[in-house]
Design an enzyme around this catalytic site. Structure first.
Site, PDB file in Angstrom:
ATOM      1  N   HIS A 120       0.806  -1.219   0.000  1.00  0.00           N
ATOM      2  CA  HIS A 120       0.000   0.000   0.000  1.00  0.00           C
ATOM      3  C   HIS A 120       0.838   1.267   0.000  1.00  0.00           C
ATOM      4  O   HIS A 120       0.315   2.353  -0.243  1.00  0.00           O
ATOM      5  CB  HIS A 120      -0.923   0.007   1.231  1.00  0.00           C
ATOM      6  CG  HIS A 120      -1.674  -1.267   1.403  1.00  0.00           C
ATOM      7  ND1 HIS A 120      -1.267  -2.263   2.277  1.00  0.00           N
ATOM      8  CD2 HIS A 120      -2.787  -1.730   0.798  1.00  0.00           C
ATOM      9  CE1 HIS A 120      -2.103  -3.270   2.200  1.00  0.00           C
ATOM     10  NE2 HIS A 120      -3.032  -2.979   1.315  1.00  0.00           N
TER      11      HIS A 120
ATOM     12  N   GLU B 128      -2.969   3.331   1.917  1.00  0.00           N
ATOM     13  CA  GLU B 128      -2.493   3.968   0.688  1.00  0.00           C
ATOM     14  C   GLU B 128      -2.625   5.489   0.760  1.00  0.00           C
ATOM     15  O   GLU B 128      -1.746   6.223   0.297  1.00  0.00           O
ATOM     16  CB  GLU B 128      -3.263   3.433  -0.525  1.00  0.00           C
ATOM     17  CG  GLU B 128      -2.735   3.982  -1.841  1.00  0.00           C
ATOM     18  CD  GLU B 128      -3.540   3.546  -3.044  1.00  0.00           C
ATOM     19  OE1 GLU B 128      -3.607   4.328  -4.008  1.00  0.00           O
ATOM     20  OE2 GLU B 128      -4.099   2.426  -3.027  1.00  0.00           O
TER      21      GLU B 128
ATOM     22  N   CYS C 244      -6.172   1.807 -10.599  1.00  0.00           N
ATOM     23  CA  CYS C 244      -5.321   0.847 -11.295  1.00  0.00           C
ATOM     24  C   CYS C 244      -6.123  -0.063 -12.216  1.00  0.00           C
ATOM     25  O   CYS C 244      -7.330  -0.245 -12.061  1.00  0.00           O
ATOM     26  CB  CYS C 244      -4.493   0.037 -10.293  1.00  0.00           C
ATOM     27  SG  CYS C 244      -5.354  -1.340  -9.538  1.00  0.00           S
TER      28      CYS C 244
ATOM     29  N   HIS D 213      -7.100   4.888   5.089  1.00  0.00           N
ATOM     30  CA  HIS D 213      -6.577   3.750   4.328  1.00  0.00           C
ATOM     31  C   HIS D 213      -5.060   3.894   4.209  1.00  0.00           C
ATOM     32  O   HIS D 213      -4.544   4.994   4.001  1.00  0.00           O
ATOM     33  CB  HIS D 213      -7.207   3.709   2.934  1.00  0.00           C
ATOM     34  CG  HIS D 213      -6.899   2.447   2.181  1.00  0.00           C
ATOM     35  ND1 HIS D 213      -5.723   2.280   1.471  1.00  0.00           N
ATOM     36  CD2 HIS D 213      -7.592   1.285   2.044  1.00  0.00           C
ATOM     37  CE1 HIS D 213      -5.720   1.078   0.926  1.00  0.00           C
ATOM     38  NE2 HIS D 213      -6.842   0.457   1.256  1.00  0.00           N
TER      39      HIS D 213
END
Length: 315
Positions: free
Chosen positions: A81, A133, A202, A131
């Site tokens: 991440h 990321e 992505c 999160h």
């Protein structure tokens, strides 16, 4: 006296399961264990899947949340991440050998964030608070360089000091449809906002959502295999629900709620990007114990992306 099992047609979405970034991250831990010997420390879950983490733990990986939990002299791996800049800097300061397993597509967002801030832009970052990321990406730029936008409502309300100096980036594992709506709102409010050069969400996230959209209308129920803290898995369940197909996120076959499932004629099955195919087969086995299953795979696109291992592990 045994009764015949009711028929069940299972439509399995493709692509599903491991993406190239997850596959690379897991291999990094396996190769590091082989090279350095256990224990090898991993900061945060390498990927968001309990089955994967437990398997690697059984091989000698030790998962910790903070670098302080890594003893001197042992290697440490940073999760797929991504991490804030201060983490590898702290590892270097302690003389720890480390391997960065950040997904290359997340690293691309990191580089974009750095370049934009260096160019004097303020970034509106579309993502989910807390999160890993998002934490990692915010940690690439000076404090105040980015503002988090989670919802369309956020995009409508946000105030900026210089509308001519804006750019936006996104987390890689978001809902394609939600993100498009948020981006549309930002572009309407701030016509000169600078978009990323390429799509930040992505390919694996986009492909898995599209595959679910391709089968949802045919299914009375949808089973999504993935962890509750896996953003891309949660989005798959949401995609099916929005198309009117009741959906459940499950980690293992033992999580199937048979009362909720009932006796449908057709069920859809998919897996988030952190879930191994072994768990798909486990779910199919559980369904086959209760139903006379016919199985169909519906392919959306073929994925052939492969990411190389870091140089320090292949030298």
């Amino acid at each position: 006296m045994s009764f015949p099992k009711p028929p069940l047609h299972v439509v399995i979405a493709a692509p599903r399961g491991f993406c190239a970034g997850v596959d690379r991250a897991i291999k990094i831990v396996e190769v590091a264990l082989d090279r350095y010997g256990p224990p090898v420390y991993v900061r945060h879950e390498i990927v968001h899947n309990r089955f994967v983490v437990d398997r690697l733990r059984g091989m000698g990986a030790v998962f910790v949340e903070e670098l302080d939990d890594v003893p001197d002299g042992r290697p440490v791996i940073f999760s797929a991440h991504g991490v804030p800049k201060v983490v590898p800097a702290a590892a270097q300061a302690r003389g720890l050998e480390y391997v960065d397993a950040t997904c290359p597509l997340v690293s691309k967002v990191h580089r974009q964030a750095q370049r934009l801030v260096e160019a004097g832009k303020h970034i509106l970052f579309i993502g989910h608070a807390g999160h890993p990321e998002v934490i990692g990406t915010f940690g690439q730029v000076p404090e105040g360089g980015m503002t988090l936008v989670e919802t369309v409502e956020d995009a409508e309300r946000i105030e900026v000091s210089n509308e001519e100096n804006l750019s936006f980036l996104t987390q890689t594992t978001l809902s394609v449809d939600d993100t498009a709506e948020i981006v549309g709102t930002l572009q309407r409010r701030f016509p000169s906002i600078r978009a990323p050069r390429g799509e930040d969400i992505c390919y694996a996230t986009s492909n898995r959502q599209a595959a679910v959209k391709g089968i949802a209308a045919r299914c009375e129920r949808m089973l999504v295999i993935g962890a509750p803290n896996s953003s891309n898995s949660l989005r798959l369940a949401e995609v099916a629900e929005r198309l009117g197909t009741p959906s459940r996120l499950i980690q293992r076959a033992t999580d199937i709620d048979w009362d909720w499932l009932g006796t449908p004629a057709t069920v859809g099955v998919t897996a988030g990007a952190s879930a191994p195919e072994l768990l798909v087969r486990e779910v199919m086995g559980a369904l086959s114990e209760r139903f006379e299953v016919t199985e169909e795979e519906e392919a959306h696109v073929n994925e052939d992306m492969v990411f190389k291992l870091p140089r320090e592990l292949v030298a």
